[in-house]
Enzyme design. Sequence first.
Site, PDB file in Angstrom:
ATOM      1  N   ASN A  32       0.859  -1.191   0.000  1.00  0.00           N
ATOM      2  CA  ASN A  32       0.000   0.000   0.000  1.00  0.00           C
ATOM      3  C   ASN A  32       0.888   1.232   0.000  1.00  0.00           C
ATOM      4  OD1 ASN A  32      -2.945   0.792   0.338  1.00  0.00           O
ATOM      5  ND2 ASN A  32      -1.966   2.057   1.897  1.00  0.00           N
ATOM      6  N   VAL A  74      -6.757   0.140  -6.348  1.00  0.00           N
ATOM      7  CA  VAL A  74      -6.587   1.519  -5.878  1.00  0.00           C
ATOM      8  C   VAL A  74      -7.601   2.425  -6.564  1.00  0.00           C
ATOM      9  CG1 VAL A  74      -4.136   1.262  -5.354  1.00  0.00           C
ATOM     10  CG2 VAL A  74      -4.830   1.997  -7.643  1.00  0.00           C
ATOM     11  N   SER A 128     -16.955  -6.887  -9.002  1.00  0.00           N
ATOM     12  CA  SER A 128     -18.184  -6.403  -8.373  1.00  0.00           C
ATOM     13  C   SER A 128     -18.566  -7.251  -7.170  1.00  0.00           C
ATOM     14  CB  SER A 128     -19.331  -6.404  -9.373  1.00  0.00           C
ATOM     15  OG  SER A 128     -20.528  -6.039  -8.707  1.00  0.00           O
ATOM     16  N   LYS A 183     -18.158  -4.495 -17.007  1.00  0.00           N
ATOM     17  CA  LYS A 183     -18.378  -4.038 -15.622  1.00  0.00           C
ATOM     18  C   LYS A 183     -19.169  -2.721 -15.620  1.00  0.00           C
ATOM     19  CE  LYS A 183     -17.992  -3.558 -11.118  1.00  0.00           C
ATOM     20  NZ  LYS A 183     -17.786  -2.287 -10.635  1.00  0.00           N
ATOM     21  N   ASN A 187     -22.806  -1.952 -13.906  1.00  0.00           N
ATOM     22  CA  ASN A 187     -23.134  -0.852 -12.997  1.00  0.00           C
ATOM     23  C   ASN A 187     -24.331  -0.050 -13.507  1.00  0.00           C
ATOM     24  OD1 ASN A 187     -20.767  -1.732 -11.779  1.00  0.00           O
ATOM     25  ND2 ASN A 187     -20.195   0.326 -11.159  1.00  0.00           N
ATOM     26  N   GLU A 190     -27.310  -1.910 -12.687  1.00  0.00           N
ATOM     27  CA  GLU A 190     -27.521  -1.761 -11.234  1.00  0.00           C
ATOM     28  C   GLU A 190     -28.296  -0.450 -10.958  1.00  0.00           C
ATOM     29  OE1 GLU A 190     -23.837  -2.366  -8.932  1.00  0.00           O
ATOM     30  OE2 GLU A 190     -24.343  -0.517  -7.895  1.00  0.00           O
ATOM     31  N   TYR A 191     -27.900   0.631 -11.622  1.00  0.00           N
ATOM     32  CA  TYR A 191     -28.622   1.910 -11.464  1.00  0.00           C
ATOM     33  C   TYR A 191     -30.103   1.703 -11.810  1.00  0.00           C
ATOM     34  CZ  TYR A 191     -24.721   5.360 -11.147  1.00  0.00           C
ATOM     35  OH  TYR A 191     -23.651   6.134 -10.767  1.00  0.00           O
ATOM     36  N   ARG A 445     -37.072  17.466 -41.322  1.00  0.00           N
ATOM     37  CA  ARG A 445     -35.636  17.655 -41.550  1.00  0.00           C
ATOM     38  C   ARG A 445     -35.377  18.103 -42.981  1.00  0.00           C
ATOM     39  NH1 ARG A 445     -32.367  13.127 -41.201  1.00  0.00           N
ATOM     40  NH2 ARG A 445     -30.599  14.382 -40.552  1.00  0.00           N
TER      41      ARG A 445
END
Length: 482
Positions: A32, A74, A128, A183, A187, A190-191, A445
Amino acid sequence: MKGDIGVIGLAVMGQNLILNMNDRGFKVVAFNRTTSKVDDFLNGAAKGTNIIGAYSLQDLVDKLEKPRKIMMMVRAGSVVDEFIGQLVPLLDEGDIIIDGGNANYPDSTRRTKELAAQGIRFIGAGVSGGEEGARNGPSIMPGGDESAWPEIKPIFQAIAAKTPQGEPCCDWVGRDGAGHFVKMVHNGIEYGDMQLICEAYQFMKDGLGLSYDEMHRIFKEWNQTELDSYLIEITADILGYQDEGGEPLVEKILDTAGQKGTGKWTGINALDLGIPLTLISESVFARCVSAFKEQRVEAGKLFGKTITPVGGDKTEWVNALRQALLASKIISYAQGFMLIREASEVNDWALNYGNTALLWREGCIIRSAFLGNIRDAYAANPDLVFLGADPYFKGVLENCLPAWRKVVAKAIECGIAMPCMASAITFLDGYTTERLPANLLQAQRDYFGAHTYERTDKPRGEFFHTNWTGKGGDTASTTYDI
Ligand code: NBP
């Protein structure tokens, strides 16, 4: 004897992953930046284990078996690049650096390439499951330099969560930043799952006037249905949790949601790739709206906002709500897998969609029985484009549709915000509509910008321009889509 793997970062994730590796018989060297934390760890949680401490990066490198495997746990971002910069001069060709933090996937793609040019193999692995997952079995999504996978596979698959059939929730995802991409989508999902649950909670609480005891029981019951999942389980616990005064603690928590960016990245990526990831994007915006607490209080007063009671049979409404939640969740995952498919094709990652569902089956925050059904759907048809077209999911969607419409319509009528459930049904309505009003949009358009249009009575790829007012010229704009 030298260590099998080194881990840099002794915060909650690093420490627990190290203890997990140690339990599985691997010799881990721990380092660390603040080296006093190495001693704290060795004298604390790691006391009596085979874990070895390192007090400098050179010390860490010296204590590892070759090819060295060094995993960083980290803070994501520049800290990872700084450690890489310091490690590379100390390493030998073929050594492996793993970033297990929440990197943004383009960073992992860049690091894979930069390190490969220096003879170092890089793995970007999404992890996770939080503290508990790291300690007892996380979901791990590794990508990057595939030649490094056989070296780390025994460690990662040993520490990962296992499905009820005993399969590890960790397998090779793909090249470059593919692991961190998957990943990121995890996430994002997950939201979406969390916001859907919150919408059901508000409908129950403010629309139906249910008590916390009742809601606690309902979520516990829901966890015995197709909704069986970690997030439903913890919601039941949270709703049943009382503070020292015997009051529901959640009622006293300020209603402003935080976010650390992975949901936002998923939404931005979907916009970049042109994928209608509407539910997850709405869940990110719902957090943004929640964060405007003072503005909401003012606007509520300005509009005299009240929520009208839903009325009718509460049991019937609760059952309808369960179906609305389930159907919306299917749409969220369908959209998520559309994004994964597109990213896989654009980046040439050859992702395995069924395997992706398997990685999330246990260990992570979105773990659920439902992911087993998704895995089965892709096993039956690896080319499935829309999850809702799988016979099982199509059946559930059709079965839920009447109740789902009723719930969303009622919520709008009563003034209950339901961005995710409403966006999910709107997506399905649009996606299943053969003729959308985009003909008018193309006319608009072409009217103001000569952007041209295709015709229903002509082959695709032929573009037309009309001088709608008789005043403009005949020059069309260049036809291209971004
Ligand atoms: P943190 O994200 O809080 O990071 C703490 C670690 O980063 C410590 O080792 C700290 O060293 C080191 N660090 C920091 Br902060 N700034 C540094 C710097 N400038 N130079 C060198 N080292 C520095 O820890 P975590 O919550 O365990 O998460 C680790 C990674 O895993 C993150 O990328 C996180 O996003 C990801 N993740 C977290 C979870 C979770 O539930 N927490 C879940 C999944 C993934 P120090 O002790 O010397 O300050």
